[in-house]
Design a protein around this motif. Structure first.
Motif, PDB file in Angstrom:
ATOM      1  N   UNK A 250     -28.006  20.247   3.046  1.00  0.00           N
ATOM      2  CA  UNK A 250     -28.154  20.698   1.666  1.00  0.00           C
ATOM      3  C   UNK A 250     -27.365  21.982   1.427  1.00  0.00           C
ATOM      4  N   UNK A 251     -27.444  22.937   2.375  1.00  0.00           N
ATOM      5  CA  UNK A 251     -26.669  24.178   2.272  1.00  0.00           C
ATOM      6  C   UNK A 251     -25.173  23.878   2.271  1.00  0.00           C
ATOM      7  N   UNK A 252     -24.756  22.981   3.152  1.00  0.00           N
ATOM      8  CA  UNK A 252     -23.332  22.665   3.312  1.00  0.00           C
ATOM      9  C   UNK A 252     -22.750  22.043   2.051  1.00  0.00           C
ATOM     10  N   UNK A 253     -23.554  21.279   1.325  1.00  0.00           N
ATOM     11  CA  UNK A 253     -23.055  20.572   0.140  1.00  0.00           C
ATOM     12  C   UNK A 253     -22.613  21.531  -0.963  1.00  0.00           C
ATOM     13  N   UNK A 254     -23.201  22.734  -1.005  1.00  0.00           N
ATOM     14  CA  UNK A 254     -22.812  23.714  -2.025  1.00  0.00           C
ATOM     15  C   UNK A 254     -21.345  24.103  -1.872  1.00  0.00           C
ATOM     16  N   UNK A 255     -20.883  24.222  -0.631  1.00  0.00           N
ATOM     17  CA  UNK A 255     -19.473  24.566  -0.371  1.00  0.00           C
ATOM     18  C   UNK A 255     -18.563  23.374  -0.696  1.00  0.00           C
ATOM     19  N   UNK A 256     -19.019  22.176  -0.352  1.00  0.00           N
ATOM     20  CA  UNK A 256     -18.220  20.970  -0.596  1.00  0.00           C
ATOM     21  C   UNK A 256     -18.014  20.728  -2.091  1.00  0.00           C
ATOM     22  N   UNK A 257     -18.979  21.151  -2.920  1.00  0.00           N
ATOM     23  CA  UNK A 257     -18.890  20.957  -4.364  1.00  0.00           C
ATOM     24  C   UNK A 257     -17.648  21.619  -4.960  1.00  0.00           C
ATOM     25  N   UNK A 258     -17.254  22.758  -4.403  1.00  0.00           N
ATOM     26  CA  UNK A 258     -16.112  23.511  -4.941  1.00  0.00           C
ATOM     27  C   UNK A 258     -14.805  22.737  -4.826  1.00  0.00           C
ATOM     28  N   UNK A 259     -14.663  21.907  -3.788  1.00  0.00           N
ATOM     29  CA  UNK A 259     -13.446  21.093  -3.657  1.00  0.00           C
ATOM     30  C   UNK A 259     -13.628  19.721  -4.302  1.00  0.00           C
ATOM     31  N   UNK A 260     -14.879  19.284  -4.459  1.00  0.00           N
ATOM     32  CA  UNK A 260     -15.145  17.957  -5.015  1.00  0.00           C
ATOM     33  C   UNK A 260     -14.995  17.901  -6.527  1.00  0.00           C
ATOM     34  N   UNK A 261     -15.495  18.916  -7.228  1.00  0.00           N
ATOM     35  CA  UNK A 261     -15.578  18.869  -8.693  1.00  0.00           C
ATOM     36  C   UNK A 261     -14.230  18.589  -9.380  1.00  0.00           C
ATOM     37  N   UNK A 262     -13.135  19.302  -9.046  1.00  0.00           N
ATOM     38  CA  UNK A 262     -11.864  19.041  -9.740  1.00  0.00           C
ATOM     39  C   UNK A 262     -11.327  17.620  -9.522  1.00  0.00           C
ATOM     40  N   UNK A 263     -11.388  17.150  -8.269  1.00  0.00           N
ATOM     41  CA  UNK A 263     -10.836  15.828  -7.967  1.00  0.00           C
ATOM     42  C   UNK A 263     -11.712  14.721  -8.555  1.00  0.00           C
ATOM     43  N   UNK A 264     -13.026  14.950  -8.593  1.00  0.00           N
ATOM     44  CA  UNK A 264     -13.915  13.934  -9.162  1.00  0.00           C
ATOM     45  C   UNK A 264     -13.747  13.853 -10.678  1.00  0.00           C
ATOM     46  N   UNK A 265     -13.452  14.975 -11.319  1.00  0.00           N
ATOM     47  CA  UNK A 265     -13.201  14.964 -12.760  1.00  0.00           C
ATOM     48  C   UNK A 265     -11.998  14.076 -13.087  1.00  0.00           C
ATOM     49  N   UNK A 266     -10.912  14.230 -12.320  1.00  0.00           N
ATOM     50  CA  UNK A 266      -9.707  13.416 -12.528  1.00  0.00           C
ATOM     51  C   UNK A 266     -10.017  11.938 -12.273  1.00  0.00           C
ATOM     52  N   UNK A 267     -10.754  11.662 -11.189  1.00  0.00           N
ATOM     53  CA  UNK A 267     -11.122  10.287 -10.833  1.00  0.00           C
ATOM     54  C   UNK A 267     -11.941   9.620 -11.945  1.00  0.00           C
ATOM     55  N   UNK A 268     -12.965  10.301 -12.428  1.00  0.00           N
ATOM     56  CA  UNK A 268     -13.842   9.736 -13.466  1.00  0.00           C
ATOM     57  C   UNK A 268     -13.069   9.463 -14.755  1.00  0.00           C
ATOM     58  N   UNK A 269     -12.160  10.376 -15.112  1.00  0.00           N
ATOM     59  CA  UNK A 269     -11.382  10.185 -16.341  1.00  0.00           C
ATOM     60  C   UNK A 269     -10.457   8.979 -16.234  1.00  0.00           C
ATOM     61  N   UNK A 270      -9.835   8.798 -15.090  1.00  0.00           N
ATOM     62  CA  UNK A 270      -8.977   7.638 -14.887  1.00  0.00           C
ATOM     63  C   UNK A 270      -9.788   6.342 -14.941  1.00  0.00           C
ATOM     64  N   UNK A 271     -10.977   6.365 -14.328  1.00  0.00           N
ATOM     65  CA  UNK A 271     -11.803   5.166 -14.277  1.00  0.00           C
ATOM     66  C   UNK A 271     -12.282   4.724 -15.664  1.00  0.00           C
TER      67      UNK A 271
END
Length: 283
Positions: free
Chosen positions: A96-117
Protein backbone atom coordinates in the motif's frame (compact mmCIF):
# COMPACT_ATOMS: atom_id res chain seq x y z
CA UNK A 1 5.60 -8.47 -15.35
CA UNK A 2 4.00 -5.28 -16.63
CA UNK A 3 4.33 -6.45 -20.24
CA UNK A 4 2.67 -9.80 -19.46
CA UNK A 5 -0.16 -7.93 -17.72
CA UNK A 6 -0.88 -5.68 -20.73
CA UNK A 7 -0.58 -8.36 -23.44
CA UNK A 8 -3.12 -10.62 -21.70
CA UNK A 9 -5.51 -7.98 -20.39
CA UNK A 10 -5.64 -5.05 -22.85
CA UNK A 11 -8.89 -5.97 -24.73
CA UNK A 12 -10.74 -6.28 -21.40
CA UNK A 13 -9.22 -3.03 -20.15
CA UNK A 14 -10.40 -1.24 -23.31
CA UNK A 15 -13.94 -2.56 -22.77
CA UNK A 16 -13.77 -1.46 -19.13
CA UNK A 17 -12.85 2.15 -19.97
CA UNK A 18 -15.51 2.39 -22.73
CA UNK A 19 -18.24 1.02 -20.45
CA UNK A 20 -17.19 3.18 -17.48
CA UNK A 21 -17.18 6.39 -19.50
CA UNK A 22 -20.23 5.77 -21.73
CA UNK A 23 -22.40 3.20 -19.86
CA UNK A 24 -25.53 4.01 -21.92
CA UNK A 25 -23.85 3.03 -25.21
CA UNK A 26 -23.36 -0.63 -24.26
CA UNK A 27 -25.70 -3.29 -22.85
CA UNK A 28 -22.87 -5.48 -21.58
CA UNK A 29 -19.43 -6.91 -22.30
CA UNK A 30 -20.37 -8.85 -25.44
CA UNK A 31 -22.28 -5.86 -26.85
CA UNK A 32 -19.21 -3.68 -26.27
CA UNK A 33 -16.92 -6.24 -27.95
CA UNK A 34 -19.25 -6.65 -30.98
CA UNK A 35 -19.79 -2.90 -31.49
CA UNK A 36 -16.08 -2.11 -31.10
CA UNK A 37 -15.18 -4.79 -33.65
CA UNK A 38 -17.82 -3.59 -36.14
CA UNK A 39 -16.88 0.09 -35.79
CA UNK A 40 -13.08 0.06 -35.65
CA UNK A 41 -12.04 -3.57 -36.17
CA UNK A 42 -9.82 -5.82 -34.07
CA UNK A 43 -7.22 -3.06 -33.58
CA UNK A 44 -9.86 -1.15 -31.60
CA UNK A 45 -9.35 -3.56 -28.69
CA UNK A 46 -5.68 -2.59 -28.54
CA UNK A 47 -6.13 1.19 -28.66
CA UNK A 48 -3.86 2.73 -26.04
CA UNK A 49 -1.56 -0.33 -25.90
CA UNK A 50 1.62 1.74 -26.21
CA UNK A 51 0.85 4.04 -23.25
CA UNK A 52 -0.58 1.00 -21.40
CA UNK A 53 2.76 -0.79 -21.86
CA UNK A 54 4.66 2.30 -20.73
CA UNK A 55 2.26 2.75 -17.81
CA UNK A 56 2.44 -0.86 -16.63
CA UNK A 57 6.19 -1.25 -17.08
CA UNK A 58 6.84 2.07 -15.32
CA UNK A 59 4.25 1.44 -12.59
CA UNK A 60 5.29 -2.11 -11.81
CA UNK A 61 9.01 -1.31 -11.95
CA UNK A 62 8.52 1.48 -9.39
CA UNK A 63 5.90 -0.51 -7.44
CA UNK A 64 8.01 -3.64 -6.90
CA UNK A 65 11.21 -1.65 -6.28
CA UNK A 66 9.42 0.48 -3.65
CA UNK A 67 7.71 -2.66 -2.31
CA UNK A 68 11.14 -3.97 -1.29
CA UNK A 69 12.06 -0.63 0.32
CA UNK A 70 8.69 -0.38 2.09
CA UNK A 71 9.06 -3.90 3.45
CA UNK A 72 12.29 -2.71 5.13
CA UNK A 73 10.43 0.34 6.53
CA UNK A 74 7.71 -1.94 7.93
CA UNK A 75 10.41 -4.14 9.51
CA UNK A 76 11.88 -1.06 11.21
CA UNK A 77 8.45 0.08 12.43
CA UNK A 78 7.63 -3.32 13.97
CA UNK A 79 11.22 -3.69 15.24
CA UNK A 80 12.36 -6.91 13.56
CA UNK A 81 15.56 -7.93 11.78
CA UNK A 82 15.89 -6.94 8.08
CA UNK A 83 15.87 -10.63 7.02
CA UNK A 84 12.76 -11.54 9.02
CA UNK A 85 9.81 -12.77 6.94
CA UNK A 86 6.88 -10.37 7.22
CA UNK A 87 3.32 -11.51 7.86
CA UNK A 88 0.75 -11.31 5.06
CA UNK A 89 -0.82 -8.21 6.70
CA UNK A 90 2.58 -6.48 6.97
CA UNK A 91 3.32 -7.25 3.30
CA UNK A 92 -0.07 -5.77 2.39
CA UNK A 93 0.82 -2.55 4.28
CA UNK A 94 4.20 -2.38 2.48
CA UNK A 95 2.45 -2.76 -0.90
CA UNK A 96 0.00 0.00 0.00
CA UNK A 97 2.86 2.40 0.85
CA UNK A 98 4.69 1.49 -2.36
CA UNK A 99 1.66 2.22 -4.55
CA UNK A 100 1.76 5.93 -3.61
CA UNK A 101 5.13 6.26 -5.39
CA UNK A 102 3.96 4.21 -8.39
CA UNK A 103 0.97 6.55 -8.85
CA UNK A 104 3.28 9.43 -9.84
CA UNK A 105 4.49 7.55 -12.95
CA UNK A 106 1.15 5.84 -13.64
CA UNK A 107 -1.21 8.83 -13.76
CA UNK A 108 0.16 10.59 -16.91
CA UNK A 109 0.45 7.42 -19.01
CA UNK A 110 -2.95 6.11 -17.88
CA UNK A 111 -4.58 9.42 -18.84
CA UNK A 112 -3.24 9.07 -22.41
CA UNK A 113 -4.30 5.39 -22.52
CA UNK A 114 -7.87 6.08 -21.33
CA UNK A 115 -8.32 8.94 -23.81
CA UNK A 116 -7.19 6.79 -26.73
CA UNK A 117 -9.46 3.94 -25.64
CA UNK A 118 -12.58 6.15 -25.44
CA UNK A 119 -11.79 8.49 -28.38
CA UNK A 120 -14.36 6.88 -30.70
CA UNK A 121 -17.14 7.26 -28.10
CA UNK A 122 -16.19 10.92 -27.45
CA UNK A 123 -16.69 11.62 -31.17
CA UNK A 124 -19.92 9.60 -31.39
CA UNK A 125 -21.42 11.47 -28.42
CA UNK A 126 -20.50 14.83 -29.97
CA UNK A 127 -18.35 15.87 -27.01
CA UNK A 128 -15.41 16.47 -29.36
CA UNK A 129 -15.47 17.19 -33.11
CA UNK A 130 -12.28 15.42 -34.15
CA UNK A 131 -10.38 12.79 -32.17
CA UNK A 132 -6.65 12.26 -31.81
CA UNK A 133 -5.81 8.71 -32.88
CA UNK A 134 -2.13 8.52 -31.97
CA UNK A 135 -0.23 8.69 -28.71
CA UNK A 136 1.72 11.74 -29.83
CA UNK A 137 -1.40 13.68 -30.91
CA UNK A 138 -3.02 13.05 -27.49
CA UNK A 139 0.18 14.09 -25.68
CA UNK A 140 0.45 17.23 -27.83
CA UNK A 141 -3.22 18.04 -27.20
CA UNK A 142 -2.80 17.79 -23.41
CA UNK A 143 0.29 20.03 -23.43
CA UNK A 144 -1.35 22.66 -25.67
CA UNK A 145 -4.59 22.76 -23.68
CA UNK A 146 -3.50 22.27 -20.05
CA UNK A 147 0.30 22.31 -19.98
CA UNK A 148 2.43 19.59 -18.30
CA UNK A 149 0.18 19.50 -15.22
CA UNK A 150 -2.68 18.39 -17.49
CA UNK A 151 -1.19 14.88 -17.41
CA UNK A 152 -2.06 14.71 -13.72
CA UNK A 153 -5.82 15.11 -14.14
CA UNK A 154 -7.36 12.42 -11.96
CA UNK A 155 -4.29 12.18 -9.68
CA UNK A 156 -6.32 12.34 -6.46
CA UNK A 157 -8.71 9.60 -7.66
CA UNK A 158 -5.74 7.52 -8.85
CA UNK A 159 -4.21 7.80 -5.37
CA UNK A 160 -7.57 6.95 -3.77
CA UNK A 161 -7.67 3.84 -5.95
CA UNK A 162 -4.04 2.73 -5.64
CA UNK A 163 -3.28 3.10 -1.91
CA UNK A 164 -6.19 1.05 -0.49
CA UNK A 165 -6.35 -1.11 -3.63
CA UNK A 166 -2.78 -2.34 -3.36
CA UNK A 167 -3.30 -3.20 0.30
CA UNK A 168 -5.87 -5.76 -0.90
CA UNK A 169 -3.75 -6.61 -3.97
CA UNK A 170 -0.63 -7.65 -2.06
CA UNK A 171 -2.66 -8.92 0.90
CA UNK A 172 -4.74 -11.20 -1.34
CA UNK A 173 -1.64 -12.39 -3.21
CA UNK A 174 0.35 -13.19 -0.06
CA UNK A 175 -2.63 -14.84 1.69
CA UNK A 176 -3.24 -17.01 -1.35
CA UNK A 177 0.45 -18.00 -1.57
CA UNK A 178 0.40 -18.90 2.14
CA UNK A 179 -2.64 -21.10 1.50
CA UNK A 180 -0.99 -22.94 -1.42
CA UNK A 181 2.37 -23.24 0.37
CA UNK A 182 0.70 -24.92 3.40
CA UNK A 183 3.80 -24.87 5.59
CA UNK A 184 6.41 -25.00 2.81
CA UNK A 185 8.42 -22.02 1.57
CA UNK A 186 6.43 -19.72 -0.73
CA UNK A 187 9.44 -19.65 -3.08
CA UNK A 188 8.83 -23.32 -3.92
CA UNK A 189 5.40 -22.70 -5.47
CA UNK A 190 4.90 -23.73 -9.10
CA UNK A 191 3.33 -21.71 -11.95
CA UNK A 192 -0.33 -22.71 -11.36
CA UNK A 193 -0.43 -21.62 -7.67
CA UNK A 194 1.36 -18.38 -8.63
CA UNK A 195 -1.15 -17.70 -11.44
CA UNK A 196 -4.09 -18.35 -9.10
CA UNK A 197 -2.55 -16.24 -6.30
CA UNK A 198 -1.93 -13.32 -8.67
CA UNK A 199 -5.45 -13.61 -10.06
CA UNK A 200 -6.92 -13.64 -6.54
CA UNK A 201 -4.86 -10.57 -5.55
CA UNK A 202 -6.00 -8.69 -8.66
CA UNK A 203 -9.64 -9.61 -8.02
CA UNK A 204 -9.38 -8.34 -4.41
CA UNK A 205 -7.99 -5.01 -5.66
CA UNK A 206 -10.76 -4.34 -8.18
CA UNK A 207 -13.65 -5.44 -5.97
CA UNK A 208 -12.41 -3.01 -3.30
CA UNK A 209 -11.83 0.10 -5.44
CA UNK A 210 -13.89 -0.22 -8.63
CA UNK A 211 -16.18 2.82 -8.09
CA UNK A 212 -13.10 5.00 -7.52
CA UNK A 213 -11.58 3.76 -10.80
CA UNK A 214 -14.84 4.53 -12.62
CA UNK A 215 -14.73 8.15 -11.40
CA UNK A 216 -11.04 8.41 -12.38
CA UNK A 217 -11.78 7.22 -15.93
CA UNK A 218 -14.59 9.75 -16.30
CA UNK A 219 -12.40 12.64 -15.14
CA UNK A 220 -9.48 11.66 -17.40
CA UNK A 221 -11.56 11.02 -20.54
CA UNK A 222 -14.28 13.71 -20.29
CA UNK A 223 -11.73 16.44 -19.45
CA UNK A 224 -10.94 16.34 -23.20
CA UNK A 225 -14.22 18.19 -23.75
CA UNK A 226 -13.62 20.80 -21.04
CA UNK A 227 -12.87 21.28 -17.36
CA UNK A 228 -14.27 18.58 -15.08
CA UNK A 229 -15.16 18.81 -11.41
CA UNK A 230 -12.91 17.03 -8.92
CA UNK A 231 -13.35 13.54 -7.50
CA UNK A 232 -16.24 14.27 -5.10
CA UNK A 233 -18.07 16.47 -7.62
CA UNK A 234 -17.86 13.80 -10.34
CA UNK A 235 -18.83 11.05 -7.87
CA UNK A 236 -21.94 12.93 -6.66
CA UNK A 237 -22.97 13.86 -10.24
CA UNK A 238 -22.78 10.23 -11.42
CA UNK A 239 -24.79 8.95 -8.43
CA UNK A 240 -27.46 11.68 -8.78
CA UNK A 241 -27.94 11.51 -12.54
CA UNK A 242 -27.22 7.84 -13.34
CA UNK A 243 -27.55 5.97 -10.05
CA UNK A 244 -25.09 3.98 -7.94
CA UNK A 245 -24.96 1.10 -10.44
CA UNK A 246 -23.31 3.41 -13.01
CA UNK A 247 -20.20 3.30 -10.81
CA UNK A 248 -20.00 -0.44 -11.56
CA UNK A 249 -20.28 -0.19 -15.35
CA UNK A 250 -17.64 -2.40 -16.95
CA UNK A 251 -17.14 -4.56 -13.85
CA UNK A 252 -17.43 -7.85 -15.80
CA UNK A 253 -14.47 -7.24 -18.19
CA UNK A 254 -12.51 -5.82 -15.27
CA UNK A 255 -12.89 -8.98 -13.17
CA UNK A 256 -11.97 -11.23 -16.12
CA UNK A 257 -8.95 -9.04 -16.86
CA UNK A 258 -8.03 -8.80 -13.16
CA UNK A 259 -7.70 -12.56 -12.80
CA UNK A 260 -5.97 -13.27 -16.12
CA UNK A 261 -3.69 -10.22 -16.31
CA UNK A 262 -2.58 -10.17 -12.66
CA UNK A 263 -1.99 -13.91 -12.70
CA UNK A 264 0.35 -13.32 -15.67
CA UNK A 265 1.89 -10.30 -13.92
CA UNK A 266 2.91 -12.16 -10.77
CA UNK A 267 3.99 -15.28 -12.66
CA UNK A 268 6.30 -13.20 -14.88
CA UNK A 269 7.50 -11.17 -11.86
CA UNK A 270 8.37 -14.18 -9.70
CA UNK A 271 10.13 -16.12 -12.47
CA UNK A 272 12.05 -13.12 -13.83
CA UNK A 273 13.11 -12.24 -10.25
CA UNK A 274 14.37 -15.79 -9.65
CA UNK A 275 16.25 -15.72 -12.96
CA UNK A 276 17.90 -12.40 -12.07
CA UNK A 277 18.82 -13.64 -8.59
CA UNK A 278 20.51 -16.72 -10.13
CA UNK A 279 22.46 -14.45 -12.47
CA UNK A 280 23.57 -12.29 -9.52
CA UNK A 281 24.51 -15.36 -7.44
CA UNK A 282 26.58 -16.79 -10.32
CA UNK A 283 28.81 -13.70 -10.19
Amino acid sequence: GGTACVVTGQPFDTAKVKMQTFPNMYKGLMDCFVKTYKQVGFRGFYKGTTPALVANIAENSVLFMCYGFCQQIVRRIVGVDRKTKLSDLQNAAAGSFASAFATLVLCPTELVKCRLQAMHEMQLSGKIIQGHNTVWSVVKGVIQKDGPLGFYRGLSSTLLREVPGYFFFFGGYELSRTFFASGRSKDELGPIPLLLSGGFGGSCLWIAVYPVDCVKSRIQVLSMAGKQTGFMGTFVTVVRTEGVLALYSGLTPTMIRAFVANGALFLAYEYSRKLMMKQIDSY
